[in-house]
Design a protein around this motif. Structure first.
Motif, mmCIF file in Angstrom:
data_model
loop_
_atom_site.group_PDB
_atom_site.id
_atom_site.type_symbol
_atom_site.label_atom_id
_atom_site.label_comp_id
_atom_site.label_asym_id
_atom_site.label_seq_id
_atom_site.Cartn_x
_atom_site.Cartn_y
_atom_site.Cartn_z
ATOM 1 N N SER A 183 0.831 -1.209 0.000
ATOM 2 C CA SER A 183 0.000 0.000 0.000
ATOM 3 C C SER A 183 0.859 1.251 0.000
ATOM 4 N N GLU A 184 0.219 2.350 -0.301
ATOM 5 C CA GLU A 184 0.834 3.669 -0.092
ATOM 6 C C GLU A 184 1.293 3.777 1.360
ATOM 7 N N ALA A 185 2.337 4.562 1.596
ATOM 8 C CA ALA A 185 2.844 4.748 2.951
ATOM 9 C C ALA A 185 1.738 5.322 3.835
ATOM 10 N N THR A 186 1.624 4.762 5.043
ATOM 11 C CA THR A 186 0.500 5.082 5.923
ATOM 12 C C THR A 186 1.007 5.460 7.307
ATOM 13 N N LEU A 246 0.302 -3.478 4.269
ATOM 14 C CA LEU A 246 0.261 -2.049 4.584
ATOM 15 C C LEU A 246 1.669 -1.550 4.854
ATOM 16 N N GLN A 247 2.023 -0.426 4.248
ATOM 17 C CA GLN A 247 3.343 0.155 4.526
ATOM 18 C C GLN A 247 3.235 1.131 5.703
ATOM 19 N N LEU A 248 4.014 0.849 6.753
ATOM 20 C CA LEU A 248 3.976 1.643 7.993
ATOM 21 C C LEU A 248 5.016 2.751 7.925
ATOM 22 N N ALA A 284 13.163 3.558 4.538
ATOM 23 C CA ALA A 284 13.893 4.035 3.355
ATOM 24 C C ALA A 284 13.663 5.535 3.164
ATOM 25 N N ASN A 285 14.285 6.049 2.097
ATOM 26 C CA ASN A 285 14.022 7.395 1.574
ATOM 27 C C ASN A 285 14.130 8.508 2.614
ATOM 28 N N ASN A 286 15.022 8.293 3.561
ATOM 29 C CA ASN A 286 15.319 9.291 4.595
ATOM 30 C C ASN A 286 14.128 9.694 5.446
ATOM 31 N N ASN A 294 13.029 -0.184 -8.603
ATOM 32 C CA ASN A 294 13.492 1.088 -9.160
ATOM 33 C C ASN A 294 13.815 0.963 -10.642
ATOM 34 N N GLN A 295 12.936 1.540 -11.426
ATOM 35 C CA GLN A 295 13.113 1.650 -12.875
ATOM 36 C C GLN A 295 13.207 0.290 -13.566
ATOM 37 N N TYR A 296 12.564 -0.718 -13.024
ATOM 38 C CA TYR A 296 12.589 -2.019 -13.710
ATOM 39 C C TYR A 296 11.657 -2.016 -14.908
ATOM 40 N N GLY A 315 6.417 0.539 -9.634
ATOM 41 C CA GLY A 315 5.601 1.596 -9.061
ATOM 42 C C GLY A 315 4.873 2.392 -10.119
ATOM 43 N N ARG A 316 5.603 3.323 -10.754
ATOM 44 C CA ARG A 316 4.957 4.245 -11.699
ATOM 45 C C ARG A 316 4.162 3.547 -12.798
ATOM 46 N N PRO A 317 4.653 2.410 -13.349
ATOM 47 C CA PRO A 317 3.860 1.792 -14.427
ATOM 48 C C PRO A 317 2.453 1.364 -13.985
ATOM 49 N N PHE A 318 2.247 1.176 -12.667
ATOM 50 C CA PHE A 318 0.916 0.778 -12.205
ATOM 51 C C PHE A 318 -0.073 1.941 -12.177
ATOM 52 N N ILE A 319 0.437 3.191 -12.217
ATOM 53 C CA ILE A 319 -0.487 4.320 -12.071
ATOM 54 C C ILE A 319 -1.513 4.313 -13.209
ATOM 55 N N ALA A 320 -1.046 4.172 -14.448
ATOM 56 C CA ALA A 320 -1.964 4.252 -15.590
ATOM 57 C C ALA A 320 -2.280 2.879 -16.204
ATOM 58 N N TYR A 378 -1.665 13.873 -12.019
ATOM 59 C CA TYR A 378 -2.548 12.915 -11.351
ATOM 60 C C TYR A 378 -1.870 12.139 -10.227
ATOM 61 N N TRP A 379 -0.539 12.283 -10.128
ATOM 62 C CA TRP A 379 0.176 11.430 -9.179
ATOM 63 C C TRP A 379 -0.262 11.692 -7.744
ATOM 64 N N TYR A 380 -0.207 12.962 -7.342
ATOM 65 C CA TYR A 380 -0.484 13.319 -5.944
ATOM 66 C C TYR A 380 -1.690 14.241 -5.863
ATOM 67 N N GLY A 381 -2.702 13.818 -5.139
ATOM 68 C CA GLY A 381 -3.850 14.669 -4.872
ATOM 69 C C GLY A 381 -4.887 14.608 -5.969
HETATM 70 C C1 LIG Z 1 3.716 8.899 -7.004
HETATM 71 C C2 LIG Z 1 4.725 8.105 -6.212
HETATM 72 C C3 LIG Z 1 4.491 7.851 -4.880
HETATM 73 C C4 LIG Z 1 5.399 7.062 -4.133
HETATM 74 N N1 LIG Z 1 5.089 6.751 -2.823
HETATM 75 C C5 LIG Z 1 5.884 5.902 -2.135
HETATM 76 C C6 LIG Z 1 5.508 5.464 -0.837
HETATM 77 O O1 LIG Z 1 4.448 5.807 -0.310
HETATM 78 N N2 LIG Z 1 6.365 4.621 -0.191
HETATM 79 C C7 LIG Z 1 7.550 4.208 -0.738
HETATM 80 O O2 LIG Z 1 8.289 3.451 -0.100
HETATM 81 N N3 LIG Z 1 7.900 4.585 -1.990
HETATM 82 C C8 LIG Z 1 7.101 5.398 -2.694
HETATM 83 N N4 LIG Z 1 7.421 5.754 -3.984
HETATM 84 C C9 LIG Z 1 8.582 5.126 -4.627
HETATM 85 C C10 LIG Z 1 8.123 3.910 -5.425
HETATM 86 O O3 LIG Z 1 7.669 2.878 -4.573
HETATM 87 C C11 LIG Z 1 9.287 3.336 -6.292
HETATM 88 O O4 LIG Z 1 10.429 3.177 -5.482
HETATM 89 C C12 LIG Z 1 9.643 4.270 -7.444
HETATM 90 O O5 LIG Z 1 8.499 4.717 -8.131
HETATM 91 C C13 LIG Z 1 10.614 3.571 -8.404
HETATM 92 O O6 LIG Z 1 10.003 2.422 -8.967
HETATM 93 P P1 LIG Z 1 9.414 2.490 -10.474
HETATM 94 O O7 LIG Z 1 10.563 2.913 -11.348
HETATM 95 O O8 LIG Z 1 8.917 1.105 -10.751
HETATM 96 O O9 LIG Z 1 8.332 3.521 -10.470
HETATM 97 C C14 LIG Z 1 6.570 6.562 -4.738
HETATM 98 C C15 LIG Z 1 6.815 6.857 -6.082
HETATM 99 C C16 LIG Z 1 5.908 7.613 -6.818
HETATM 100 C C17 LIG Z 1 6.166 7.860 -8.278
#
Ligand SMILES: Cc1cc2nc3c(=O)[nH]c(=O)nc-3n(C[C@H](O)[C@H](O)[C@H](O)COP(=O)(O)O)c2cc1C
Length: 342
Positions: free
Chosen positions: A34-37, A77-79, A155-157, A275-277, A297-302, A323-326
């Motif tokens: 899930s999205e980070a929660t 769920l991502q905590l 992750a991600n600081n 990441n970028q697979y 990640g991103r490829p699942f959006i659309a 469309y990504w955020y909000g």
């Molecule tokens: C719109 C968006 C929201 C993201 N939100 C999170 C998140 O909530 N938690 C997280 O760990 N990574 C988040 N990421 C990072 C993605 O999980 C992933 O690491 C990143 O998109 C690279 O993978 P991809 O090239 O397959 O998109 C987000 C990335 C995008 C583009």
């Protein structure tokens, strides 16, 4: 499916009902993270993100999880605790918390738009145990909501990584200094989550090579730090580590010379690469034996039916960034499957 923050929640950290459609449409991923929660009000670092600290939030997640299950998928769920990657506007004017009072570069996403980060307040030693309890309660709430497991966001600081790295953790109490001390709080939090779920339902997200939020180097001995961290995670028998290879969304290069294959060898559970697979790259890496699973990640959006599209070689749709955020359901839960029209 990699975790994707989409910022559709209300001020109470509750998702609208169309979020169930969005996740269910993507059940073909097999496992959705899930999205980070947010695990607590203090954890919040972005406007419009969901929470899992109270009963109303549990009730809101329940039908979302059920919809994924009904569609044949699994969802963890991502905590999340953002620590210093936040803003006083998200805390009634109070400062965000961090291991040390070091201001991050960049800006926070607030209800009024992007605002410069502030210098956070360093947590008192006695406050840290309360955050471990927040992880425990959030994990229990995730279980009550019906999730299949949880992923601890380290992750991600965000907060846990802020403790791990010696650039952002300059404490001189039991939570700072040596690698063992810097790992103490992240491992306490993970142990609390494992108490609730059992290690075989818990994964951890790591980004050893990240340069976010823009400061380098983030750790003076990154392989020693992360090698020890991964050893500790392996000892606990966790289900997986989910590595962001490179800097999320930006590059697959590892600026600190991080060796992902070496880290993977130190971990007995599954290794999820991210990441970028592309399908081609994933096949190469799988063939080389350097990962067990891949997240996108991103490829699942659309492309809600991404896996089907990859299987048959269908073209992928691109989601405009607006469309990504909000926003609402437009550009979110209204992307068609291949062959259907929008
Ligand atoms: C719109 C968006 C929201 C993201 N939100 C999170 C998140 O909530 N938690 C997280 O760990 N990574 C988040 N990421 C990072 C993605 O999980 C992933 O690491 C990143 O998109 C690279 O993978 P991809 O090239 O397959 O998109 C987000 C990335 C995008 C583009």
């Amino acid at each position: 499916m990699a975790p994707l923050t989409r910022s559709r929640s209300n001020d109470e950290g509750i998702s609208p009902t169309f979020v169930a459609d969005y996740y269910a449409q993507r059940a073909g991923a097999g496992l959705i993270i899930s999205e980070a929660t947010n695990i607590s009000p203090q954890a919040v670092g972005y406007a419009f993100t969901p929470g899992i600290w109270n009963e109303a939030q549990v009730e809101a997640w329940r039908p979302i999880v059920q919809a994924v299950h009904d569609a044949g998928g699994l969802i963890f769920l991502q905590l999340w605790h953002t620590g210093r990657i936040s803003h006083p506007d998200l805390h009634g004017g109070e400062l965000p918390v961090a291991p040390s009072a070091i201001k991050p570069q960049g800006q926070a996403f607030t209800k009024e738009g992007m605002k410069d980060h502030a210098t956070p307040r360093a947590l008192e030693t006695e406050e840290v145990a309360a955050i471990v309890d927040d992880y425990r309660r959030a994990a229990a709430n995730a279980k009550a909501a019906g999730f299949d497991g949880v992923e601890v966001h380290s992750a991600n600081n965000y907060l846990l990584e802020q403790f791990v790295r010696d650039s952002t953790n300059q404490r001189n109490d039991r939570y700072g200094g040596s690698i063992e001390n810097r790992l103490r709080f992240p491992l306490d939090a993970i142990d609390a989550v494992v108490d609730v779920w059992g290690a075989d339902r818990v994964g951890v997200r790591l980004s050893p090579a990240t340069t976010q939020p823009g400061e380098t180097p983030l750790d003076s001995q990154v392989m020693e730090t992360y090698g020890t961290y991964v050893d500790e995670l392996s000892k606990r028998g966790l289900l997986y580590i989910h590595d962001i290879e490179g800097v999320t969304q930006q590059t697959r290069d590892a600026p600190d010379g991080v060796d992902f294959a070496a880290l993977r060898k130190r971990f007995d559970g599954a290794y999820i690469a991210n990441n970028q697979y592309t399908l081609d790259l994933a096949e190469q890496v799988l063939e080389a034996g350097d990962a067990d699973l891949f997240s996108m990640g991103r490829p699942f959006i659309a492309n809600p039916d991404l896996v089907d599209r990859l299987r048959i070689g269908a073209p992928l749709a691109e989601a405009p960034k607006e469309y990504w955020y909000g926003g609402g359901s437009v550009g979110y839960s209204d992307w068609p499957t291949v062959g259907a029209s929008r």
